[in-house]
Design a protein around this motif. Structure first.
Motif, PDB file in Angstrom:
ATOM      1  N   PRO A 285      -0.906   7.285  -2.819  1.00 23.64           N
ATOM      2  CA  PRO A 285      -1.764   8.226  -2.083  1.00 23.64           C
ATOM      3  C   PRO A 285      -0.999   9.494  -1.720  1.00 23.64           C
ATOM      4  O   PRO A 285       0.195   9.452  -1.428  1.00 23.64           O
ATOM      5  N   SER A 286      -1.707  10.610  -1.746  1.00 20.50           N
ATOM      6  CA  SER A 286      -1.059  11.903  -1.483  1.00 20.50           C
ATOM      7  C   SER A 286      -0.692  12.039  -0.009  1.00 20.50           C
ATOM      8  O   SER A 286      -1.279  11.396   0.865  1.00 20.50           O
ATOM      9  N   GLY A 287       0.274  12.909   0.247  1.00 19.75           N
ATOM     10  CA  GLY A 287       0.680  13.196   1.618  1.00 19.75           C
ATOM     11  C   GLY A 287       1.651  12.208   2.215  1.00 19.75           C
ATOM     12  O   GLY A 287       1.934  12.266   3.419  1.00 19.75           O
ATOM     13  N   VAL A 288       2.163  11.294   1.410  1.00 16.85           N
ATOM     14  CA  VAL A 288       3.104  10.285   1.916  1.00 16.85           C
ATOM     15  C   VAL A 288       4.520  10.675   1.503  1.00 16.85           C
ATOM     16  O   VAL A 288       4.756  11.033   0.342  1.00 16.85           O
ATOM     17  N   PRO A 289       5.479  10.621   2.428  1.00 17.36           N
ATOM     18  CA  PRO A 289       6.872  10.927   2.051  1.00 17.36           C
ATOM     19  C   PRO A 289       7.341  10.012   0.920  1.00 17.36           C
ATOM     20  O   PRO A 289       7.054   8.813   0.919  1.00 17.36           O
ATOM     21  N   TRP A 290       8.109  10.592  -0.009  1.00 16.99           N
ATOM     22  CA  TRP A 290       8.534   9.844  -1.192  1.00 16.99           C
ATOM     23  C   TRP A 290       9.255   8.535  -0.890  1.00 16.99           C
ATOM     24  O   TRP A 290       8.993   7.523  -1.561  1.00 16.99           O
ATOM     25  N   PRO A 291      10.155   8.483   0.067  1.00 16.67           N
ATOM     26  CA  PRO A 291      10.847   7.192   0.303  1.00 16.67           C
ATOM     27  C   PRO A 291       9.896   6.043   0.648  1.00 16.67           C
ATOM     28  O   PRO A 291      10.185   4.879   0.351  1.00 16.67           O
ATOM     29  N   LEU A 292       8.755   6.365   1.263  1.00 21.99           N
ATOM     30  CA  LEU A 292       7.827   5.314   1.680  1.00 21.99           C
ATOM     31  C   LEU A 292       7.083   4.696   0.496  1.00 21.99           C
ATOM     32  O   LEU A 292       6.482   3.623   0.642  1.00 21.99           O
ATOM     33  N   TYR A 293       7.104   5.360  -0.646  1.00 21.13           N
ATOM     34  CA  TYR A 293       6.421   4.804  -1.814  1.00 21.13           C
ATOM     35  C   TYR A 293       7.030   3.464  -2.255  1.00 21.13           C
ATOM     36  O   TYR A 293       6.372   2.666  -2.921  1.00 21.13           O
ATOM     37  N   ILE A 294       8.299   3.239  -1.897  1.00 18.54           N
ATOM     38  CA  ILE A 294       8.940   1.959  -2.226  1.00 18.54           C
ATOM     39  C   ILE A 294       8.162   0.794  -1.594  1.00 18.54           C
ATOM     40  O   ILE A 294       8.035  -0.290  -2.176  1.00 18.54           O
ATOM     41  N   ILE A 295       7.631   1.054  -0.390  1.00 15.77           N
ATOM     42  CA  ILE A 295       6.841   0.034   0.315  1.00 15.77           C
ATOM     43  C   ILE A 295       5.368   0.124  -0.060  1.00 15.77           C
ATOM     44  O   ILE A 295       4.697  -0.891  -0.267  1.00 15.77           O
ATOM     45  N   ILE A 296       4.856   1.338  -0.167  1.00 16.96           N
ATOM     46  CA  ILE A 296       3.412   1.550  -0.327  1.00 16.96           C
ATOM     47  C   ILE A 296       2.914   1.108  -1.694  1.00 16.96           C
ATOM     48  O   ILE A 296       1.840   0.500  -1.810  1.00 16.96           O
ATOM     49  N   ILE A 297       3.677   1.389  -2.757  1.00 17.51           N
ATOM     50  CA  ILE A 297       3.200   1.054  -4.105  1.00 17.51           C
ATOM     51  C   ILE A 297       2.929  -0.438  -4.267  1.00 17.51           C
ATOM     52  O   ILE A 297       1.856  -0.825  -4.737  1.00 17.51           O
ATOM     53  N   PRO A 298       3.856  -1.338  -3.883  1.00 24.07           N
ATOM     54  CA  PRO A 298       3.526  -2.779  -3.993  1.00 24.07           C
ATOM     55  C   PRO A 298       2.335  -3.183  -3.131  1.00 24.07           C
ATOM     56  O   PRO A 298       1.509  -3.998  -3.557  1.00 24.07           O
ATOM     57  N   LEU A 299       2.249  -2.605  -1.919  1.00 23.05           N
ATOM     58  CA  LEU A 299       1.136  -2.945  -1.035  1.00 23.05           C
ATOM     59  C   LEU A 299      -0.194  -2.469  -1.609  1.00 23.05           C
ATOM     60  O   LEU A 299      -1.201  -3.190  -1.560  1.00 23.05           O
ATOM     61  N   GLU A 300      -0.223  -1.254  -2.151  1.00 19.80           N
ATOM     62  CA  GLU A 300      -1.451  -0.717  -2.734  1.00 19.80           C
ATOM     63  C   GLU A 300      -1.846  -1.513  -3.985  1.00 19.80           C
ATOM     64  O   GLU A 300      -3.036  -1.755  -4.217  1.00 19.80           O
ATOM     65  N   PHE A 301      -0.863  -1.893  -4.770  1.00 14.69           N
ATOM     66  CA  PHE A 301      -1.164  -2.696  -5.959  1.00 14.69           C
ATOM     67  C   PHE A 301      -1.772  -4.039  -5.558  1.00 14.69           C
ATOM     68  O   PHE A 301      -2.774  -4.481  -6.131  1.00 14.69           O
ATOM     69  N   LEU A 302      -1.164  -4.678  -4.564  1.00 13.85           N
ATOM     70  CA  LEU A 302      -1.665  -5.962  -4.093  1.00 13.85           C
ATOM     71  C   LEU A 302      -3.068  -5.822  -3.521  1.00 13.85           C
ATOM     72  O   LEU A 302      -3.971  -6.616  -3.825  1.00 13.85           O
ATOM     73  N   SER A 303      -3.271  -4.793  -2.708  1.00 14.90           N
ATOM     74  CA  SER A 303      -4.566  -4.594  -2.059  1.00 14.90           C
ATOM     75  C   SER A 303      -5.662  -4.215  -3.045  1.00 14.90           C
ATOM     76  O   SER A 303      -6.770  -4.756  -2.992  1.00 14.90           O
ATOM     77  N   THR A 304      -5.352  -3.295  -3.962  1.00 17.49           N
ATOM     78  CA  THR A 304      -6.379  -2.740  -4.853  1.00 17.49           C
ATOM     79  C   THR A 304      -6.662  -3.620  -6.052  1.00 17.49           C
ATOM     80  O   THR A 304      -7.821  -3.829  -6.408  1.00 17.49           O
ATOM     81  N   PHE A 305      -5.630  -4.173  -6.660  1.00 14.92           N
ATOM     82  CA  PHE A 305      -5.812  -4.850  -7.944  1.00 14.92           C
ATOM     83  C   PHE A 305      -5.716  -6.383  -7.875  1.00 14.92           C
ATOM     84  O   PHE A 305      -6.021  -7.046  -8.860  1.00 14.92           O
ATOM     85  N   ILE A 306      -5.309  -6.926  -6.747  1.00 15.74           N
ATOM     86  CA  ILE A 306      -5.221  -8.385  -6.617  1.00 15.74           C
ATOM     87  C   ILE A 306      -6.180  -8.911  -5.549  1.00 15.74           C
ATOM     88  O   ILE A 306      -7.010  -9.790  -5.817  1.00 15.74           O
ATOM     89  N   ILE A 307      -6.099  -8.358  -4.352  1.00 19.74           N
ATOM     90  CA  ILE A 307      -6.876  -8.892  -3.231  1.00 19.74           C
ATOM     91  C   ILE A 307      -8.371  -8.641  -3.410  1.00 19.74           C
ATOM     92  O   ILE A 307      -9.189  -9.494  -3.046  1.00 19.74           O
ATOM     93  N   ARG A 308      -8.749  -7.515  -3.974  1.00 18.48           N
ATOM     94  CA  ARG A 308     -10.175  -7.201  -4.108  1.00 18.48           C
ATOM     95  C   ARG A 308     -10.952  -8.266  -4.893  1.00 18.48           C
ATOM     96  O   ARG A 308     -11.942  -8.798  -4.383  1.00 18.48           O
ATOM     97  N   PRO A 309     -10.533  -8.584  -6.125  1.00 21.31           N
ATOM     98  CA  PRO A 309     -11.300  -9.620  -6.838  1.00 21.31           C
ATOM     99  C   PRO A 309     -11.204 -10.997  -6.189  1.00 21.31           C
ATOM    100  O   PRO A 309     -12.164 -11.778  -6.240  1.00 21.31           O
ATOM    101  N   VAL A 310     -10.055 -11.294  -5.573  1.00 21.95           N
ATOM    102  CA  VAL A 310      -9.898 -12.597  -4.916  1.00 21.95           C
ATOM    103  C   VAL A 310     -10.849 -12.715  -3.731  1.00 21.95           C
ATOM    104  O   VAL A 310     -11.534 -13.731  -3.559  1.00 21.95           O
ATOM    105  N   THR A 311     -10.919 -11.683  -2.891  1.00 19.00           N
ATOM    106  CA  THR A 311     -11.803 -11.737  -1.727  1.00 19.00           C
ATOM    107  C   THR A 311     -13.269 -11.737  -2.134  1.00 19.00           C
ATOM    108  O   THR A 311     -14.092 -12.402  -1.488  1.00 19.00           O
ATOM    109  N   LEU A 312     -13.616 -10.996  -3.174  1.00 17.37           N
ATOM    110  CA  LEU A 312     -14.990 -11.036  -3.666  1.00 17.37           C
ATOM    111  C   LEU A 312     -15.384 -12.450  -4.077  1.00 17.37           C
ATOM    112  O   LEU A 312     -16.472 -12.936  -3.755  1.00 17.37           O
ATOM    113  N   THR A 313     -14.487 -13.103  -4.778  1.00 20.48           N
ATOM    114  CA  THR A 313     -14.755 -14.470  -5.240  1.00 20.48           C
ATOM    115  C   THR A 313     -14.868 -15.442  -4.079  1.00 20.48           C
ATOM    116  O   THR A 313     -15.849 -16.191  -3.964  1.00 20.48           O
TER     117      THR A 313
END
Length: 270
Positions: free
Chosen positions: A165-193
């Motif tokens: 996501p835009s506007g986030v300091p670059w060092p924080l992407y180390i934490i944000i990218i795994p969290l966003e991947f988990l939230s967007t591409f893993i948790i969504r279909p699991v919770t829907l099911t």
């Protein structure tokens, strides 16, 4: 009295011809046709076939001879279709994208609704969505549609904007990218099911509990226990009405979340 009731119920559950408590085994029924083959059909499959057949017939009859001044049945069908078109597709995606994804959203809504309703039909008493295959299939379809919509909108930036996501300091992407991947591409279909599956399972188990208890208190124990059986029957009836509401709400929630995910994928920042 309560202790005596518990003892009697425990004794009854140990026999094969009396009270049967709700069980997860209900969702793994024995085969009715083609046992031992890849085409094995159980009671739940028959419920799914029935829901699909009724749905197809209703819409075929309702849209077969459309009139400028619709009759009652055509009006009901049009109102149902307009509910999905206006309140889900166009409200969340706008006119253009709403029309693009309307067929899949409409199919999801009515498929889930009709399969949910088989859970409260006497003689069937189990929802076609109460086995994981159906909710999982629909969640995969929603997942693929969401990714397709995002890639179609922004082929080069969809995954980047989803994970960074835009506007986030670059060092924080180390934490944000795994969290966003988990939230967007893993948790969504699991919770829907799981949301759809668990609601249908719990609803079935509760109905079985109420009505099995009614049968036990009235026909096995008799006497003053009939009063308690009348109480469980009343609770079963009320819960049946509640399950009717849940059947609609789960179809609505699943469809609207799918539309929300698609809307996020086609948003301008992607």
């Amino acid at each position: 009295m309560i202790t005596q009731a518990a003892t009697l119920i425990a004794t009854a559950t140990s026999t094969d011809d009396e009270f049967h408590p709700p069980s997860i085994a209900d969702f793994f029924p024995p085969a009715i046709f083609f046992e031992g083959t890849a085409f094995e059909i159980t009671r739940i499959n028959l419920a799914q076939f029935l829901a699909t057949a009724v749905l197809v017939i209703l819409f075929l009859v309702g849209t077969r001879r459309l009139k400028l001044v619709p009759g009652r049945f055509q009006s009901v069908v049009e109102m149902a279709l307009d509910f999905v078109r206006v309140n889900i597709a166009e409200d969340l995606l706008g006119k253009k994208d709403g029309q693009r994804f309307l067929p899949i959203l409409t199919t999801m809504f009515f498929m889930i609704l009709f399969m949910n309703l088989t859970g409260i039909i006497p003689g069937i008493n189990i929802a076609g969505t109460s086995v994981i295959a159906v909710p999982l299939l629909l969640a995969v379809i929603a997942y693929v549609t969401f990714i397709y919509a995002g890639i179609r909108k922004s082929p080069g930036n969809f995954f980047k904007n989803s994970l960074m996501p835009s506007g986030v300091p670059w060092p924080l992407y180390i934490i944000i990218i795994p969290l966003e991947f988990l939230s967007t591409f893993i948790i969504r279909p699991v919770t829907l099911t799981l949301r759809l599956l668990m609601n249908m399972i719990v609803g079935h188990l509760m109905l079985v509990l109420f009505f099995s208890a009614t049968q036990y208190f009235v026909f096995t124990l008799g006497g003053l226990w009939t009063v308690l059986g009348a109480g469980t029957l009343a609770f079963g009836f009320v819960f049946t009405l509640f399950e009717l509401l849940v059947a609609f709400l789960q179809a609505y929630v699943f469809t609207i979340l799918t539309a929300v995910y698609i809307q996020l994928a086609v948003a301008e920042e992607h």
